[in-house]
Design a protein around this motif. Structure first.
Motif, PDB file in Angstrom:
ATOM      1  N   VAL A 126       9.750  -1.303  -2.912  1.00  0.00           N
ATOM      2  CA  VAL A 126      10.091   0.060  -3.340  1.00  0.00           C
ATOM      3  C   VAL A 126       9.213   0.412  -4.530  1.00  0.00           C
ATOM      4  CG1 VAL A 126      11.895   1.601  -4.203  1.00  0.00           C
ATOM      5  CG2 VAL A 126      12.492  -0.226  -2.609  1.00  0.00           C
ATOM      6  N   SER A 127       8.519   1.521  -4.460  1.00  0.00           N
ATOM      7  CA  SER A 127       7.708   1.932  -5.600  1.00  0.00           C
ATOM      8  C   SER A 127       8.601   2.190  -6.814  1.00  0.00           C
ATOM      9  CB  SER A 127       6.933   3.201  -5.268  1.00  0.00           C
ATOM     10  OG  SER A 127       6.372   3.757  -6.445  1.00  0.00           O
ATOM     11  N   HIS A 128       8.144   1.714  -7.971  1.00  0.00           N
ATOM     12  CA  HIS A 128       8.892   1.957  -9.204  1.00  0.00           C
ATOM     13  C   HIS A 128       8.901   3.442  -9.552  1.00  0.00           C
ATOM     14  CE1 HIS A 128      11.177   0.344 -12.393  1.00  0.00           C
ATOM     15  NE2 HIS A 128      10.511  -0.773 -12.557  1.00  0.00           N
ATOM     16  N   MET A 129       7.984   4.212  -8.982  1.00  0.00           N
ATOM     17  CA  MET A 129       8.017   5.654  -9.171  1.00  0.00           C
ATOM     18  C   MET A 129       9.248   6.258  -8.500  1.00  0.00           C
ATOM     19  SD  MET A 129       5.316   8.595  -7.915  1.00  0.00           S
ATOM     20  CE  MET A 129       3.885   7.594  -8.264  1.00  0.00           C
ATOM     21  N   VAL A 130       9.668   5.652  -7.397  1.00  0.00           N
ATOM     22  CA  VAL A 130      10.766   6.166  -6.583  1.00  0.00           C
ATOM     23  C   VAL A 130      12.131   5.729  -7.102  1.00  0.00           C
ATOM     24  CG1 VAL A 130      11.810   5.935  -4.285  1.00  0.00           C
ATOM     25  CG2 VAL A 130       9.393   6.455  -4.506  1.00  0.00           C
ATOM     26  N   SER A 131      12.196   4.535  -7.708  1.00  0.00           N
ATOM     27  CA  SER A 131      13.494   4.025  -8.150  1.00  0.00           C
ATOM     28  C   SER A 131      13.297   2.892  -9.140  1.00  0.00           C
ATOM     29  CB  SER A 131      14.311   3.526  -6.946  1.00  0.00           C
ATOM     30  OG  SER A 131      15.623   3.174  -7.332  1.00  0.00           O
ATOM     31  N   ASP A 132      14.377   2.531  -9.820  1.00  0.00           N
ATOM     32  CA  ASP A 132      14.423   1.303 -10.608  1.00  0.00           C
ATOM     33  C   ASP A 132      15.362   0.326  -9.920  1.00  0.00           C
ATOM     34  OD1 ASP A 132      17.036   2.191 -11.254  1.00  0.00           O
ATOM     35  OD2 ASP A 132      16.319   3.179 -13.072  1.00  0.00           O
ATOM     36  N   GLY A 133      15.529  -0.856 -10.501  1.00  0.00           N
ATOM     37  CA  GLY A 133      16.335  -1.880  -9.854  1.00  0.00           C
ATOM     38  C   GLY A 133      17.762  -1.456  -9.585  1.00  0.00           C
ATOM     39  N   GLN A 134      18.394  -0.813 -10.562  1.00  0.00           N
ATOM     40  CA  GLN A 134      19.779  -0.386 -10.374  1.00  0.00           C
ATOM     41  C   GLN A 134      19.869   0.713  -9.320  1.00  0.00           C
ATOM     42  OE1 GLN A 134      22.384  -1.883 -11.569  1.00  0.00           O
ATOM     43  NE2 GLN A 134      21.270  -3.289 -12.907  1.00  0.00           N
ATOM     44  N   GLY A 135      18.848   1.548  -9.247  1.00  0.00           N
ATOM     45  CA  GLY A 135      18.827   2.579  -8.216  1.00  0.00           C
ATOM     46  C   GLY A 135      18.739   1.985  -6.820  1.00  0.00           C
ATOM     47  N   VAL A 136      17.934   0.913  -6.678  1.00  0.00           N
ATOM     48  CA  VAL A 136      17.840   0.241  -5.378  1.00  0.00           C
ATOM     49  C   VAL A 136      19.165  -0.423  -5.030  1.00  0.00           C
ATOM     50  CG1 VAL A 136      16.629  -1.507  -4.017  1.00  0.00           C
ATOM     51  CG2 VAL A 136      15.358  -0.088  -5.633  1.00  0.00           C
ATOM     52  N   ALA A 140       0.850  -1.201   0.000  1.00  0.00           N
ATOM     53  CA  ALA A 140       0.000   0.000   0.000  1.00  0.00           C
ATOM     54  C   ALA A 140       0.880   1.243   0.000  1.00  0.00           C
ATOM     55  CB  ALA A 140      -0.933  -0.015   1.197  1.00  0.00           C
ATOM     56  N   LEU A 141       1.906   1.228  -0.825  1.00  0.00           N
ATOM     57  CA  LEU A 141       2.820   2.361  -0.897  1.00  0.00           C
ATOM     58  C   LEU A 141       2.121   3.576  -1.500  1.00  0.00           C
ATOM     59  CD1 LEU A 141       6.000   0.505  -2.251  1.00  0.00           C
ATOM     60  CD2 LEU A 141       5.438   1.060   0.127  1.00  0.00           C
ATOM     61  N   ARG A 142       2.504   4.742  -1.021  1.00  0.00           N
ATOM     62  CA  ARG A 142       1.997   6.006  -1.548  1.00  0.00           C
ATOM     63  C   ARG A 142       3.211   6.900  -1.854  1.00  0.00           C
ATOM     64  NH1 ARG A 142      -0.687   5.143   2.985  1.00  0.00           N
ATOM     65  NH2 ARG A 142       0.130   6.992   4.028  1.00  0.00           N
ATOM     66  N   PRO A 143       3.902   6.600  -2.939  1.00  0.00           N
ATOM     67  CA  PRO A 143       5.180   7.274  -3.202  1.00  0.00           C
ATOM     68  C   PRO A 143       5.077   8.775  -3.368  1.00  0.00           C
ATOM     69  CG  PRO A 143       4.431   6.020  -5.100  1.00  0.00           C
ATOM     70  CD  PRO A 143       3.564   5.612  -3.974  1.00  0.00           C
ATOM     71  N   ALA A 144       3.977   9.261  -3.956  1.00  0.00           N
ATOM     72  CA  ALA A 144       3.865  10.707  -4.141  1.00  0.00           C
ATOM     73  C   ALA A 144       3.818  11.440  -2.804  1.00  0.00           C
ATOM     74  CB  ALA A 144       2.613  11.039  -4.959  1.00  0.00           C
ATOM     75  N   ASP A 145       3.338  10.746  -1.767  1.00  0.00           N
ATOM     76  CA  ASP A 145       3.231  11.347  -0.439  1.00  0.00           C
ATOM     77  C   ASP A 145       4.424  11.032   0.462  1.00  0.00           C
ATOM     78  OD1 ASP A 145       0.724  12.329  -1.138  1.00  0.00           O
ATOM     79  OD2 ASP A 145      -0.275  10.507  -0.460  1.00  0.00           O
ATOM     80  N   GLY A 146       5.386  10.263  -0.049  1.00  0.00           N
ATOM     81  CA  GLY A 146       6.575   9.962   0.734  1.00  0.00           C
ATOM     82  C   GLY A 146       6.671   8.535   1.232  1.00  0.00           C
ATOM     83  N   GLN A 147       5.583   7.772   1.163  1.00  0.00           N
ATOM     84  CA  GLN A 147       5.627   6.365   1.580  1.00  0.00           C
ATOM     85  C   GLN A 147       6.009   5.512   0.379  1.00  0.00           C
ATOM     86  OE1 GLN A 147       2.702   8.355   2.690  1.00  0.00           O
ATOM     87  NE2 GLN A 147       4.199   8.814   4.269  1.00  0.00           N
ATOM     88  N   GLY A 148       7.274   5.589   0.011  1.00  0.00           N
ATOM     89  CA  GLY A 148       7.747   4.968  -1.231  1.00  0.00           C
ATOM     90  C   GLY A 148       8.412   3.627  -1.064  1.00  0.00           C
TER      91      GLY A 148
END
Length: 451
Positions: free
Chosen positions: A134-144, A107-115
């Motif tokens: 991790v929300s894909h909005m917040v990062s991709d695999g290499q970013g994680v 139940a992630l809410r990445p736009a609100d900070g719960q990414g």
């Protein structure tokens, strides 16, 4: 400042696509990193990992702009997520189901900070199961991977601006500058997008459903079956050997495997060729964008089988990578946002739902960095990465593609492949999908273990 640095605090590229999908359709796209350890890494190590990730680039939220045409901004989010640790052990043969529950219940809410979210549970044998969402909005695999490396070194930092730093006239001035740049980008991208969409639409043929194709039971409350999940471990030496024997690489074997699985499912591939999307990372050192991912398409006519070998897929992939490196700026995904910012939201929604997807998508994340495997002095004996799309109705999953997606990672003596079955009529039955995955792996001479 580099172009990557300039874009790092703007919601752009793939992360903007995910934001639009969330805003317009309520869709979520969690990535899941999953670990299984033979021994408990210790609660102190889990707390330290959570705190380090909270201090790093994953802890971000969206600062909406009020300047027309300017892109929204990423800003630092200072709240630390709860660490959700189960105290009762789970059975070892239920680890896969436990992982599935974590990602399905996201139940992630990445736009609100719960990414992102970290969950853990001990196992009956004294081991430990760990899930990082991790929300894909917040990062991709290499970013994680990068965030985990920084956490492992105790060097997590967040260079995004704070809310206060984007307020007042300086923030408005930056947004006005960005808006002017986006007008020029929209004009440039419009022509490229129109040409690319015309080409893609001309390649899509209306193919009737095969009445003899495997069907999954329909769930009355959702209008169609759920998406499905599966994970398979393959011996790495065997995987590399089979790829070489068939004239290919790990990447081309992975691509062929998914193509064969699509065929095995009875999915009606549009003429004249199967469309396979291969994920490409465009992240370079020091690149702090949320997403730096892209993809290339190849089209393979005819049956994809071990007897055919991997030479053709390897050659097609190589040329696609070269073309993307030389002319990636002409890709649809790279030119969508500058244009849609000029349109009313209802038109944006129709546009996003009309772009055809591939028949399958493959993401080979290669060799797992050791920093992503170690925690509290323990090294994971099983590891995987996958992503799902939440909230997409069955009618869209039937028409837009992909029918199935998969991710592969190499570590220790294993290759772990995770599968996400999307098309409700051909990948909506989890047991059937697992059976067909096993049959396809066996056809390529690959011993495997499903979990």
């Amino acid at each position: 400042m580099s172009e990557q640095g300039k874009q790092a605090d703007r919601v752009t590229g793939a992360d903007e696509s995910y934001l639009l999908a969330e805003d317009l359709f309520g869709l979520g796209a969690p990535i899941q990193f999953l670990w299984v350890f033979d021994r408990h890494p210790g609660e102190a190590a889990l707390v330290r990992l959570r705190d380090e990730l909270a201090a790093g680039s994953l802890n971000r939220r969206v600062r909406r702009t009020r300047v027309p045409l300017a892109r929204d901004r990423w800003i630092r989010h200072d709240e630390v997520p709860d660490l959700r640790l189960a105290h009762s052990p789970i059975a070892d043969d239920e680890i896969g189901a436990w992982m599935d529950e974590r990602v399905r219940g996201s139940a992630l809410r990445p736009a609100d900070g719960q990414g992102w979210q970290l969950d853990g549970a001990p196992t009956d044998s004294g081991g430990y199961a760990l899930s990082l969402l991790v929300s894909h909005m917040v990062s991709d695999g290499q970013g994680v991977y990068g965030a985990l490396a920084a956490a492992h070194a105790g060097a997590s930092t967040n260079t995004l601006p704070t809310f206060d730093q984007t307020r007042g006239w300086p923030g408005i001035r930056d947004d006005l500058t960005d808006a002017r740049g986006q007008v020029a980008a929209a004009v440039r991208s419009g022509a490229l997008l129109a040409a690319a969409l015309w080409k893609q639409r001309s390649e899509v043929d209306s193919v009737p459903k095969d009445p003899n194709a495997p069907k999954a039971a329909v769930s009355p409350d959702r209008g169609g079956p759920e998406t499905t999940l599966a994970t398979a471990d393959v011996d790495k030496e065997q995987w590399i050997a089979r790829a070489a024997e068939h004239g290919g690489t790990s990447n081309s074997l992975f691509t062929a495997l998914l193509g064969g699985l699509v065929q095995r499912s009875g999915y009606p591939v549009p003429a004249p060729a199967m469309r396979l999307c291969i994920a490409v990372s465009r992240r370079s050192d020091g690149d702090e964008r949320a997403n730096a991912s892209g993809g290339v398409w190849i089209r393979v006519p005819g049956e994809i089988t071990p007897d055919r070998g991997l030479g053709e897929i390897r050659a097609l992939s190589k040329q696609a990578f070269i073309d993307y490196a030389n002319n990636g700026a002409a890709a649809v995904a790279d030119n969508l946002q500058p244009v849609v910012r000029l349109l009313p939201k209802r038109l944006i929604g129709k546009m996003m739902q009309s772009i055809p997807g591939p028949d399958t998508t493959v993401s080979n994340l290669g060799v797992v960095p050791q920093t992503a495997l170690e925690l509290g002095g323990e090294t994971a004996t099983s590891f995987g990465i996958r992503a799902i799309m939440q909230g997409r109705p069955p009618e869209h999953r039937r028409t837009l593609g992909p029918a199935v997606a998969a991710w592969a990672v190499e570590y220790g003596d294993k290759v772990t492949i995770t599968f996400f079955g999307i098309h409700p009529d051909h990948f909506g039955d989890a047991d059937l999908m697992r059976k067909q995955i096993g049959e396809e792996l066996t056809a390529w001479g690959l011993d495997h273990r499903m979990w």
